[in-house]
Structure formats: C-alpha cells, structure tokens
Write a protein that holds these residues in place. Structure first.
Motif, PDB file in Angstrom:
ATOM      1  N   ILE A 127       0.893  -1.260  -0.028  1.00 42.94           N
ATOM      2  CA  ILE A 127      -0.162  -0.038   0.205  1.00 42.94           C
ATOM      3  C   ILE A 127       0.811   1.232  -0.023  1.00 42.94           C
ATOM      4  CG2 ILE A 127      -1.464   1.484   1.310  1.00 42.94           C
ATOM      5  CD1 ILE A 127      -2.871  -1.592   2.312  1.00 42.94           C
ATOM      6  N   ASN A 128       1.753   1.214   0.891  1.00 45.12           N
ATOM      7  CA  ASN A 128       2.971   2.416   0.867  1.00 45.12           C
ATOM      8  C   ASN A 128       3.417   2.708  -0.571  1.00 45.12           C
ATOM      9  OD1 ASN A 128       2.128   2.898   3.541  1.00 45.12           O
ATOM     10  ND2 ASN A 128       3.902   1.678   4.292  1.00 45.12           N
ATOM     11  N   ALA A 129       3.921   1.495  -1.279  1.00 42.69           N
ATOM     12  CA  ALA A 129       4.383   1.596  -2.273  1.00 42.69           C
ATOM     13  C   ALA A 129       3.602   2.265  -3.608  1.00 42.69           C
ATOM     14  CB  ALA A 129       4.938   0.534  -2.719  1.00 42.69           C
ATOM     15  N   GLU A 130       2.124   1.556  -3.502  1.00 40.89           N
ATOM     16  CA  GLU A 130       1.069   2.129  -4.287  1.00 40.89           C
ATOM     17  C   GLU A 130       0.911   3.573  -4.108  1.00 40.89           C
ATOM     18  OE1 GLU A 130      -0.046   0.776  -6.919  1.00 40.89           O
ATOM     19  OE2 GLU A 130       0.725  -1.347  -6.726  1.00 40.89           O
ATOM     20  N   ARG A 131       1.160   4.169  -2.793  1.00 41.68           N
ATOM     21  CA  ARG A 131       0.821   5.566  -2.517  1.00 41.68           C
ATOM     22  C   ARG A 131       1.986   6.399  -2.810  1.00 41.68           C
ATOM     23  NH1 ARG A 131      -2.057   4.776   3.310  1.00 41.68           N
ATOM     24  NH2 ARG A 131      -4.264   4.216   2.503  1.00 41.68           N
ATOM     25  N   GLY A 132       3.195   5.717  -3.299  1.00 43.33           N
ATOM     26  CA  GLY A 132       4.351   6.311  -3.571  1.00 43.33           C
ATOM     27  C   GLY A 132       5.159   6.895  -2.192  1.00 43.33           C
ATOM     28  N   THR A 133       4.964   5.954  -1.039  1.00 43.49           N
ATOM     29  CA  THR A 133       5.617   6.512   0.016  1.00 43.49           C
ATOM     30  C   THR A 133       6.642   5.296   0.453  1.00 43.49           C
ATOM     31  OG1 THR A 133       3.838   5.263   1.543  1.00 43.49           O
ATOM     32  CG2 THR A 133       3.625   7.745   0.994  1.00 43.49           C
ATOM     33  N   GLY A 134       6.841   4.248  -0.509  1.00 48.68           N
ATOM     34  CA  GLY A 134       7.787   3.422  -0.226  1.00 48.68           C
ATOM     35  C   GLY A 134       8.620   3.026  -1.413  1.00 48.68           C
ATOM     36  N   PRO A 135       8.934   1.795  -1.530  1.00 47.43           N
ATOM     37  CA  PRO A 135       9.641   1.358  -2.839  1.00 47.43           C
ATOM     38  C   PRO A 135       8.666   1.220  -4.039  1.00 47.43           C
ATOM     39  CG  PRO A 135      10.047  -0.287  -0.970  1.00 47.43           C
ATOM     40  CD  PRO A 135       9.035   0.726  -0.687  1.00 47.43           C
ATOM     41  N   GLU A 136       9.219   1.340  -5.310  1.00 47.65           N
ATOM     42  CA  GLU A 136       8.500   1.365  -6.473  1.00 47.65           C
ATOM     43  C   GLU A 136       7.309   0.514  -6.417  1.00 47.65           C
ATOM     44  OE1 GLU A 136       9.040   1.161 -11.398  1.00 47.65           O
ATOM     45  OE2 GLU A 136      10.743   0.748  -9.967  1.00 47.65           O
ATOM     46  N   ALA A 137       6.077   0.886  -6.862  1.00 49.09           N
ATOM     47  CA  ALA A 137       5.004   0.070  -6.761  1.00 49.09           C
ATOM     48  C   ALA A 137       4.911  -1.078  -7.647  1.00 49.09           C
ATOM     49  CB  ALA A 137       3.603   0.843  -6.958  1.00 49.09           C
ATOM     50  N   PRO A 138       4.780  -2.330  -7.212  1.00 52.97           N
ATOM     51  CA  PRO A 138       4.596  -3.409  -8.294  1.00 52.97           C
ATOM     52  C   PRO A 138       3.920  -3.262  -9.312  1.00 52.97           C
ATOM     53  CG  PRO A 138       4.507  -4.119  -5.997  1.00 52.97           C
ATOM     54  CD  PRO A 138       4.150  -2.604  -5.843  1.00 52.97           C
ATOM     55  N   GLY A 139       4.098  -3.564 -10.593  1.00 50.72           N
ATOM     56  CA  GLY A 139       3.076  -3.446 -11.628  1.00 50.72           C
ATOM     57  C   GLY A 139       3.137  -2.097 -12.098  1.00 50.72           C
ATOM     58  N   SER A 140       3.868  -1.085 -11.626  1.00 55.93           N
ATOM     59  CA  SER A 140       3.757   0.184 -12.140  1.00 55.93           C
ATOM     60  C   SER A 140       4.100   0.661 -13.425  1.00 55.93           C
ATOM     61  CB  SER A 140       4.261   1.404 -11.285  1.00 55.93           C
ATOM     62  OG  SER A 140       5.495   1.036 -10.941  1.00 55.93           O
ATOM     63  N   SER A 141       5.073  -0.164 -13.875  1.00 55.15           N
ATOM     64  CA  SER A 141       5.894  -0.053 -15.122  1.00 55.15           C
ATOM     65  C   SER A 141       6.054  -1.364 -15.817  1.00 55.15           C
ATOM     66  CB  SER A 141       7.133   0.920 -15.188  1.00 55.15           C
ATOM     67  OG  SER A 141       8.091   0.157 -14.144  1.00 55.15           O
ATOM     68  N   SER A 142       5.865  -2.392 -15.013  1.00 55.43           N
ATOM     69  CA  SER A 142       6.094  -3.647 -15.519  1.00 55.43           C
ATOM     70  C   SER A 142       5.474  -4.610 -14.765  1.00 55.43           C
ATOM     71  CB  SER A 142       7.541  -4.232 -15.469  1.00 55.43           C
ATOM     72  OG  SER A 142       8.190  -4.150 -14.291  1.00 55.43           O
ATOM     73  N   THR A 143       5.454  -5.779 -15.283  1.00 52.90           N
ATOM     74  CA  THR A 143       4.803  -7.007 -14.688  1.00 52.90           C
ATOM     75  C   THR A 143       5.290  -7.138 -13.207  1.00 52.90           C
ATOM     76  OG1 THR A 143       4.058  -7.966 -16.451  1.00 52.90           O
ATOM     77  CG2 THR A 143       4.013  -9.119 -14.427  1.00 52.90           C
ATOM     78  N   THR A 144       4.393  -7.313 -12.170  1.00 55.48           N
ATOM     79  CA  THR A 144       4.955  -7.312 -10.873  1.00 55.48           C
ATOM     80  C   THR A 144       5.525  -8.841 -10.445  1.00 55.48           C
ATOM     81  OG1 THR A 144       4.357  -7.431  -8.427  1.00 55.48           O
ATOM     82  CG2 THR A 144       2.501  -8.019  -9.987  1.00 55.48           C
ATOM     83  N   SER A 145       6.407  -8.766  -9.563  1.00 50.47           N
ATOM     84  CA  SER A 145       7.378 -10.319  -9.305  1.00 50.47           C
ATOM     85  C   SER A 145       6.924 -10.680  -7.910  1.00 50.47           C
ATOM     86  CB  SER A 145       8.731 -10.130  -9.611  1.00 50.47           C
ATOM     87  OG  SER A 145       9.049  -9.338  -8.787  1.00 50.47           O
ATOM     88  N   SER A 146       6.140  -9.557  -7.217  1.00 52.26           N
ATOM     89  CA  SER A 146       5.713  -9.975  -5.927  1.00 52.26           C
ATOM     90  C   SER A 146       4.865 -11.265  -5.800  1.00 52.26           C
ATOM     91  CB  SER A 146       5.365  -8.714  -5.224  1.00 52.26           C
ATOM     92  OG  SER A 146       6.148  -7.929  -5.127  1.00 52.26           O
ATOM     93  N   THR A 147       4.663 -11.939  -4.789  1.00 49.19           N
ATOM     94  CA  THR A 147       3.834 -12.805  -4.720  1.00 49.19           C
ATOM     95  C   THR A 147       3.329 -12.928  -3.114  1.00 49.19           C
ATOM     96  OG1 THR A 147       5.391 -14.614  -4.190  1.00 49.19           O
ATOM     97  CG2 THR A 147       4.796 -14.403  -6.240  1.00 49.19           C
ATOM     98  N   PRO A 148       2.001 -13.178  -3.023  1.00 50.25           N
ATOM     99  CA  PRO A 148       1.454 -13.045  -1.700  1.00 50.25           C
ATOM    100  C   PRO A 148       1.858 -14.247  -0.517  1.00 50.25           C
ATOM    101  CG  PRO A 148      -0.476 -13.284  -3.277  1.00 50.25           C
ATOM    102  CD  PRO A 148       0.788 -13.721  -3.899  1.00 50.25           C
ATOM    103  N   PRO A 149       2.243 -13.928   0.469  1.00 53.89           N
ATOM    104  CA  PRO A 149       2.740 -14.677   1.569  1.00 53.89           C
ATOM    105  C   PRO A 149       1.652 -16.074   1.897  1.00 53.89           C
ATOM    106  CG  PRO A 149       1.909 -12.818   2.519  1.00 53.89           C
ATOM    107  CD  PRO A 149       1.810 -12.565   1.321  1.00 53.89           C
ATOM    108  N   ARG A 150       2.438 -16.948   1.863  1.00 55.02           N
ATOM    109  CA  ARG A 150       1.440 -17.984   2.229  1.00 55.02           C
ATOM    110  C   ARG A 150       0.318 -17.757   3.654  1.00 55.02           C
ATOM    111  NH1 ARG A 150       3.000 -22.751  -0.294  1.00 55.02           N
ATOM    112  NH2 ARG A 150       4.889 -22.734  -1.172  1.00 55.02           N
ATOM    113  N   SER A 151      -0.933 -18.212   3.211  1.00 51.37           N
ATOM    114  CA  SER A 151      -1.665 -17.863   4.478  1.00 51.37           C
ATOM    115  C   SER A 151      -1.631 -18.935   5.432  1.00 51.37           C
ATOM    116  CB  SER A 151      -3.054 -17.875   3.858  1.00 51.37           C
ATOM    117  OG  SER A 151      -3.460 -19.178   3.494  1.00 51.37           O
TER     118      SER A 151
END
Length: 207
Positions: free
Chosen positions: A168-192
């Motif tokens: 959320i911070n990344a999407e708001r621009g208050t953290g690291p570059e937002a996933p998917g903002s310029s390329s396909t995101t490589s982040s994956t959800p943590p196991r539940s």
C-alpha cells in the motif's frame, strides 16, 4: 457463481488473454498460478471450460491429429471473454478481498489500474485486521496445541498485514516502487495460515 468457480474462470480468461492454450498446458499454467491455494484437477477444469464455452467467453479449435500426436483441442478467448476479463479486473468489491479471490486478483495486478489495486489492497488489509482481532480475542486457553495453533495463525496474519502495508505504501508512493507500475509485478502473496497445496506434478492429458 460460486467464488472458487469465478476465480478459476478469471484465471482461465487471464491466461487465454495472453495466448491460446490446449487443455494440458492450460492446466499446467493454472497449477503454477494457483499453487499456493490448491492443486487443480481435470475434474475441476473441464466442467469450468464447458461452462465458459456455453457462455461464449471462450471458443475451441480442434487441431488435426498427426502421426505422432493425438488430436488436441485448443482454447481461445473470444471478444466477449475479453470484455468479461476487463470487467473483472476493475472489480474492487469484497469478493476481491477474500483469500482465493485476492490471490487471483493479485496475480493479474499488472493489468489492473493503480487506483483499483490500492482499493483491493486496502480492503484485503482491513479484512485481515478483522480476522486478526478475532484470533487475538480467541487466543489463550489451557490446551497447549490449540494455543500453538492460534499463535501460528496470528503470526501468519500479522505477516500478511505487514506485507500488505508495504505494498500500500508503495502504491501511494511512500515506499519502494509500486509493483506493476511499469512492468509485471514479481511480488507474490505470502502463504496464508490455511493448508497449502503441494507443488504441481504434470499429469498425462485424459483421452
């Protein structure tokens, strides 16, 4: 339509949006996509494909059989299917916050508008915070193993809440570059804290 069926159909449309696929390859890619939640069987996939064929969101093309290869059916997305997928990736309601719905939506975040991504992430965090509050109230008791199970569940949810906050911070621009903002995101959800399926093992395509 049940949530699991809707999530599966969205995954099929998303994959066919990239290229036509035959049944075996489609199942293999779906298992890679769904691997953190469940192992998909042909018994689940083919009824969904038949339903989608009836709805007109996909079509099938039969490839001529060669000497060394069985006849295969290739599935393709239709114009109606592209419209349905485009509509799905704009949905940021409660169904997109639940466990399976969220995982599927996150897998296609690179095709989702930034404001929709943010609303889904915030909704998911809110839903998990409610779950965390319930689990904390239920913590404790005399049974050692129940206590450990609750503690494990709380740790798992707390970890995902932290992960969501970072996104959320990344999407708001208050953290690291937002996933998917310029390329396909490589982040994956943590196991539940739920049971996770074993790694997918390719299986022979049924006759």
């Amino acid at each position: 339509m049940q949530r699991k069926g809707a999530a599966l159909e969205m995954a099929v449309l998303g994959l066919l949006h990239e290229s036509p696929l035959h049944g075996y390859e489609l199942r293999k890619r779906l298992n890679l996509l769904l691997g953190w939640t469940r192992l998909l069987s042909y018994g689940s996939l083919y009824p969904a494909l038949k339903r989608m064929l009836r709805e007109g969101v996909i079509t099938e093309v039969t490839n001529p059989a060669s000497v060394s290869m069985r006849q295969r059916i290739t599935y393709q997305i239709t114009a109606k299917g592209r419209e349905a997928f485009a509509s799905e990736v704009t949905d940021d309601g409660p169904s997109a916050w639940e466990d399976e719905g969220f995982n599927m939506r996150f897998a296609f975040f690179s095709r989702t508008d930034a404001d929709v991504r943010l609303r889904i992430l915030e909704g998911r965090r809110s839903r998990l915070q409610e779950r965390l509050d319930r689990q904390r109230r239920a913590a404790g008791g005399d049974d050692r193993y129940l206590t450990e199970l609750r503690r494990h569940a709380i740790d798992s949810v707390e970890r995902e809440v932290r992960w969501l906050t970072d996104l959320i911070n990344a999407e708001r621009g208050t953290g690291p570059e937002a996933p998917g903002s310029s390329s396909t995101t490589s982040s994956t959800p943590p196991r539940s804290s739920q049971h996770t399926a074993p790694a997918a093992t390719p299986a022979a395509e049924p006759q």
